[in-house]
Design an enzyme around this catalytic site. Structure first.
Site, PDB file in Angstrom:
ATOM      1  N   GLU A  74      33.750  39.937  52.552  1.00  0.00           N
ATOM      2  CA  GLU A  74      32.639  40.454  52.065  1.00  0.00           C
ATOM      3  C   GLU A  74      32.545  41.545  50.965  1.00  0.00           C
ATOM      4  OE1 GLU A  74      29.367  39.601  52.741  1.00  0.00           O
ATOM      5  OE2 GLU A  74      29.526  38.228  54.410  1.00  0.00           O
ATOM      6  N   ASP A 114      26.810  32.624  46.506  1.00  0.00           N
ATOM      7  CA  ASP A 114      27.781  34.174  46.525  1.00  0.00           C
ATOM      8  C   ASP A 114      28.995  33.655  46.326  1.00  0.00           C
ATOM      9  OD1 ASP A 114      26.989  33.160  49.200  1.00  0.00           O
ATOM     10  OD2 ASP A 114      28.204  34.949  49.820  1.00  0.00           O
TER      11      ASP A 114
END
Length: 255
Positions: free
Chosen positions: A99, A151
Protein backbone atom coordinates in the site's frame (compact mmCIF):
# COMPACT_ATOMS: atom_id res chain seq x y z
CA UNK A 1 1.51 -13.12 16.69
CA UNK A 2 3.02 -10.47 18.97
CA UNK A 3 5.77 -9.37 16.61
CA UNK A 4 8.31 -10.44 14.01
CA UNK A 5 11.56 -9.36 12.44
CA UNK A 6 10.99 -7.39 9.21
CA UNK A 7 11.65 -9.14 5.92
CA UNK A 8 12.79 -5.83 4.42
CA UNK A 9 15.86 -4.37 6.15
CA UNK A 10 15.05 -1.00 7.74
CA UNK A 11 11.28 -1.48 7.73
CA UNK A 12 9.32 -0.67 10.86
CA UNK A 13 7.01 -3.40 12.17
CA UNK A 14 3.41 -2.82 13.17
CA UNK A 15 1.56 -6.10 13.31
CA UNK A 16 -1.84 -6.43 11.68
CA UNK A 17 -4.11 -9.22 12.93
CA UNK A 18 -5.65 -9.50 9.46
CA UNK A 19 -3.76 -12.35 7.82
CA UNK A 20 -3.68 -16.11 7.42
CA UNK A 21 -1.66 -18.92 5.83
CA UNK A 22 -0.97 -18.91 2.10
CA UNK A 23 -3.00 -21.45 0.17
CA UNK A 24 -1.52 -23.85 -2.41
CA UNK A 25 1.88 -22.17 -2.26
CA UNK A 26 4.44 -21.34 0.36
CA UNK A 27 6.11 -18.50 -1.52
CA UNK A 28 4.73 -15.42 -3.30
CA UNK A 29 5.41 -15.01 -7.02
CA UNK A 30 3.76 -11.61 -7.58
CA UNK A 31 3.80 -8.07 -6.19
CA UNK A 32 0.59 -6.02 -6.23
CA UNK A 33 0.87 -2.25 -5.79
CA UNK A 34 -2.00 -0.21 -4.33
CA UNK A 35 -2.65 3.31 -3.17
CA UNK A 36 -4.30 3.78 0.21
CA UNK A 37 -7.12 6.08 -0.99
CA UNK A 38 -7.47 7.65 2.45
CA UNK A 39 -7.00 11.16 3.80
CA UNK A 40 -3.80 10.38 5.74
CA UNK A 41 -1.10 7.78 5.97
CA UNK A 42 -1.63 7.46 9.71
CA UNK A 43 -5.30 6.72 9.15
CA UNK A 44 -4.49 4.12 6.50
CA UNK A 45 -1.93 2.44 8.73
CA UNK A 46 -4.42 2.26 11.60
CA UNK A 47 -7.15 0.87 9.33
CA UNK A 48 -4.91 -1.87 7.94
CA UNK A 49 -4.13 -2.94 11.52
CA UNK A 50 -7.70 -2.76 12.80
CA UNK A 51 -9.35 -6.20 13.14
CA UNK A 52 -12.71 -4.60 12.31
CA UNK A 53 -11.47 -3.61 8.82
CA UNK A 54 -10.73 -7.19 7.72
CA UNK A 55 -8.11 -5.80 5.32
CA UNK A 56 -4.34 -5.64 5.48
CA UNK A 57 -1.23 -5.45 3.37
CA UNK A 58 2.26 -6.75 3.82
CA UNK A 59 3.69 -3.24 3.58
CA UNK A 60 2.72 0.42 3.73
CA UNK A 61 5.00 3.08 2.24
CA UNK A 62 4.48 6.58 3.63
CA UNK A 63 5.01 9.78 1.67
CA UNK A 64 8.29 10.45 3.50
CA UNK A 65 9.63 7.04 2.45
CA UNK A 66 9.08 5.22 5.73
CA UNK A 67 8.24 1.55 5.20
CA UNK A 68 5.97 -0.24 7.66
CA UNK A 69 5.59 -4.02 7.51
CA UNK A 70 2.32 -5.35 8.91
CA UNK A 71 2.26 -8.97 7.71
CA UNK A 72 5.19 -11.34 7.15
CA UNK A 73 5.91 -12.12 3.51
CA UNK A 74 5.43 -15.81 4.30
CA UNK A 75 1.80 -15.13 5.31
CA UNK A 76 -1.30 -14.24 3.31
CA UNK A 77 -2.37 -10.60 3.71
CA UNK A 78 -5.90 -9.50 2.77
CA UNK A 79 -5.23 -6.82 0.18
CA UNK A 80 -6.33 -7.88 -3.32
CA UNK A 81 -9.99 -8.82 -2.83
CA UNK A 82 -11.82 -10.33 -5.79
CA UNK A 83 -9.14 -10.48 -8.46
CA UNK A 84 -7.41 -12.67 -11.03
CA UNK A 85 -4.29 -12.96 -13.16
CA UNK A 86 -3.49 -15.60 -15.78
CA UNK A 87 -6.54 -17.51 -14.61
CA UNK A 88 -5.58 -17.61 -10.95
CA UNK A 89 -8.19 -16.09 -8.62
CA UNK A 90 -6.59 -16.29 -5.17
CA UNK A 91 -4.21 -13.41 -5.70
CA UNK A 92 -3.74 -12.92 -1.95
CA UNK A 93 -2.10 -16.35 -1.70
CA UNK A 94 0.47 -15.76 -4.43
CA UNK A 95 1.33 -12.09 -3.88
CA UNK A 96 2.98 -9.52 -1.66
CA UNK A 97 0.80 -6.44 -1.28
CA UNK A 98 2.22 -2.94 -0.97
CA UNK A 99 0.00 0.00 0.00
CA UNK A 100 1.39 3.39 -1.06
CA UNK A 101 0.07 6.42 0.78
CA UNK A 102 -1.91 8.62 -1.61
CA UNK A 103 -5.43 10.06 -1.20
CA UNK A 104 -6.50 8.54 -4.51
CA UNK A 105 -8.98 9.63 -7.14
CA UNK A 106 -11.85 10.39 -4.76
CA UNK A 107 -9.85 12.53 -2.31
CA UNK A 108 -7.56 14.65 -4.50
CA UNK A 109 -5.29 12.27 -6.41
CA UNK A 110 -1.79 13.69 -6.60
CA UNK A 111 1.71 12.86 -7.78
CA UNK A 112 3.75 10.43 -5.70
CA UNK A 113 6.76 12.08 -3.96
CA UNK A 114 10.20 11.05 -5.19
CA UNK A 115 11.29 9.92 -1.74
CA UNK A 116 8.25 7.65 -1.53
CA UNK A 117 8.88 6.13 -4.97
CA UNK A 118 12.54 5.56 -4.12
CA UNK A 119 11.40 3.58 -1.08
CA UNK A 120 8.90 1.63 -3.19
CA UNK A 121 11.67 0.74 -5.65
CA UNK A 122 13.99 -0.45 -2.88
CA UNK A 123 11.18 -2.46 -1.28
CA UNK A 124 10.12 -4.08 -4.56
CA UNK A 125 13.74 -4.90 -5.42
CA UNK A 126 14.11 -6.59 -2.05
CA UNK A 127 10.94 -8.65 -2.50
CA UNK A 128 11.90 -9.60 -6.07
CA UNK A 129 15.29 -10.76 -4.84
CA UNK A 130 13.93 -12.76 -1.94
CA UNK A 131 11.31 -14.59 -4.00
CA UNK A 132 12.65 -14.51 -7.60
CA UNK A 133 9.55 -12.68 -8.83
CA UNK A 134 9.45 -12.18 -12.62
CA UNK A 135 9.38 -8.59 -13.88
CA UNK A 136 5.99 -9.10 -15.56
CA UNK A 137 4.44 -10.01 -12.22
CA UNK A 138 4.95 -6.62 -10.60
CA UNK A 139 1.40 -5.39 -11.11
CA UNK A 140 -1.18 -2.78 -10.22
CA UNK A 141 -4.28 -3.52 -8.18
CA UNK A 142 -6.16 -2.27 -11.25
CA UNK A 143 -4.48 -4.97 -13.37
CA UNK A 144 -5.75 -7.83 -11.22
CA UNK A 145 -9.11 -6.22 -10.39
CA UNK A 146 -10.00 -4.12 -13.46
CA UNK A 147 -13.11 -1.98 -13.10
CA UNK A 148 -13.39 -2.70 -9.40
CA UNK A 149 -10.10 -0.93 -8.63
CA UNK A 150 -8.09 1.83 -10.34
CA UNK A 151 -5.07 2.07 -8.03
CA UNK A 152 -2.29 3.02 -7.96
CA UNK A 153 -3.56 4.93 -10.99
CA UNK A 154 -2.26 6.73 -14.04
CA UNK A 155 -0.01 9.08 -12.02
CA UNK A 156 2.04 6.22 -10.64
CA UNK A 157 5.53 6.41 -12.22
CA UNK A 158 5.96 2.91 -13.58
CA UNK A 159 8.83 4.11 -15.77
CA UNK A 160 10.88 5.11 -12.73
CA UNK A 161 10.52 1.58 -11.37
CA UNK A 162 11.39 0.01 -14.72
CA UNK A 163 14.50 2.16 -15.16
CA UNK A 164 15.59 1.00 -11.70
CA UNK A 165 15.13 -2.63 -12.71
CA UNK A 166 11.68 -3.26 -11.22
CA UNK A 167 8.68 -4.39 -13.27
CA UNK A 168 7.95 -4.80 -16.96
CA UNK A 169 7.38 -1.96 -19.41
CA UNK A 170 7.74 -1.11 -23.07
CA UNK A 171 7.75 2.34 -24.71
CA UNK A 172 4.18 3.38 -25.40
CA UNK A 173 3.49 3.61 -29.12
CA UNK A 174 2.71 7.18 -30.25
CA UNK A 175 -0.89 8.17 -30.80
CA UNK A 176 -1.79 8.63 -34.46
CA UNK A 177 -4.99 9.60 -36.27
CA UNK A 178 -7.29 6.73 -37.08
CA UNK A 179 -10.27 4.75 -35.89
CA UNK A 180 -10.16 2.97 -32.54
CA UNK A 181 -11.75 -0.30 -31.52
CA UNK A 182 -14.55 0.53 -29.11
CA UNK A 183 -17.66 -0.75 -27.38
CA UNK A 184 -19.97 -2.56 -29.81
CA UNK A 185 -17.28 -3.44 -32.36
CA UNK A 186 -16.87 -7.06 -33.44
CA UNK A 187 -14.51 -9.09 -35.56
CA UNK A 188 -11.02 -10.50 -35.88
CA UNK A 189 -9.24 -7.35 -34.63
CA UNK A 190 -11.27 -7.40 -31.43
CA UNK A 191 -10.50 -11.10 -30.96
CA UNK A 192 -6.79 -10.41 -31.47
CA UNK A 193 -6.89 -7.61 -28.90
CA UNK A 194 -8.65 -9.82 -26.36
CA UNK A 195 -6.24 -12.68 -27.02
CA UNK A 196 -3.20 -10.50 -26.35
CA UNK A 197 -4.74 -9.10 -23.15
CA UNK A 198 -5.52 -12.62 -21.92
CA UNK A 199 -2.07 -13.88 -22.89
CA UNK A 200 -0.45 -11.19 -20.81
CA UNK A 201 -2.68 -12.03 -17.85
CA UNK A 202 -5.83 -9.89 -17.86
CA UNK A 203 -9.19 -11.46 -17.13
CA UNK A 204 -11.08 -11.02 -20.40
CA UNK A 205 -13.18 -13.40 -22.50
CA UNK A 206 -11.98 -13.98 -26.07
CA UNK A 207 -15.28 -13.50 -27.86
CA UNK A 208 -14.58 -11.15 -30.75
CA UNK A 209 -17.08 -8.72 -29.24
CA UNK A 210 -15.92 -5.45 -27.72
CA UNK A 211 -18.17 -5.69 -24.68
CA UNK A 212 -18.16 -3.77 -21.40
CA UNK A 213 -15.62 -6.05 -19.77
CA UNK A 214 -13.24 -5.60 -22.69
CA UNK A 215 -13.58 -1.84 -22.37
CA UNK A 216 -12.85 -2.05 -18.64
CA UNK A 217 -9.79 -4.24 -19.16
CA UNK A 218 -8.43 -1.99 -21.93
CA UNK A 219 -8.73 0.97 -19.56
CA UNK A 220 -6.82 -0.99 -16.90
CA UNK A 221 -4.10 -1.79 -19.45
CA UNK A 222 -3.87 1.87 -20.44
CA UNK A 223 -3.67 2.97 -16.81
CA UNK A 224 -0.48 0.94 -16.43
CA UNK A 225 1.13 0.81 -19.87
CA UNK A 226 -0.26 3.73 -21.96
CA UNK A 227 -1.11 6.35 -19.35
CA UNK A 228 -1.46 9.40 -21.56
CA UNK A 229 -5.11 8.66 -22.33
CA UNK A 230 -7.21 6.23 -20.30
CA UNK A 231 -10.54 5.88 -22.09
CA UNK A 232 -11.10 2.16 -22.66
CA UNK A 233 -10.96 2.50 -26.47
CA UNK A 234 -8.21 0.55 -28.22
CA UNK A 235 -6.70 3.13 -30.56
CA UNK A 236 -3.61 2.39 -32.62
CA UNK A 237 -1.32 3.43 -29.76
CA UNK A 238 -3.02 1.07 -27.30
CA UNK A 239 -3.02 -1.86 -29.75
CA UNK A 240 0.62 -1.41 -30.76
CA UNK A 241 1.78 -0.92 -27.17
CA UNK A 242 0.05 -4.17 -26.21
CA UNK A 243 1.69 -5.93 -29.17
CA UNK A 244 5.10 -4.69 -28.01
CA UNK A 245 4.43 -5.80 -24.45
CA UNK A 246 3.40 -9.33 -25.39
CA UNK A 247 6.27 -9.69 -27.91
CA UNK A 248 8.78 -8.62 -25.26
CA UNK A 249 7.91 -11.54 -23.00
CA UNK A 250 7.36 -14.31 -25.55
CA UNK A 251 10.84 -15.67 -24.92
CA UNK A 252 10.26 -15.87 -21.15
CA UNK A 253 7.43 -17.51 -19.18
CA UNK A 254 4.89 -15.23 -17.48
CA UNK A 255 3.70 -17.78 -14.92
Amino acid sequence: MSGFLPDQPGAEVRVSPNFGPRRETLRPDMIVLHYTGMASGAGAEAWLCDPASEVSSHYLVHEDGRIVQMVRESDRAWHAGKSSWLGRTDINSCSVGIEIVNPGHSLGYKAFPKRQISAVIDLCAGIVGRHSIPAARVLAHSDVAPGRKVDPGEKFPWKALFVAGVGHLVPAAPRRPGAALKAGDTGADVETLQSMLALYGYGVEISGVYDKQTEIVVAAFQRHFRRRLVDGAADNSTFRTLERLVASVKAAPLK
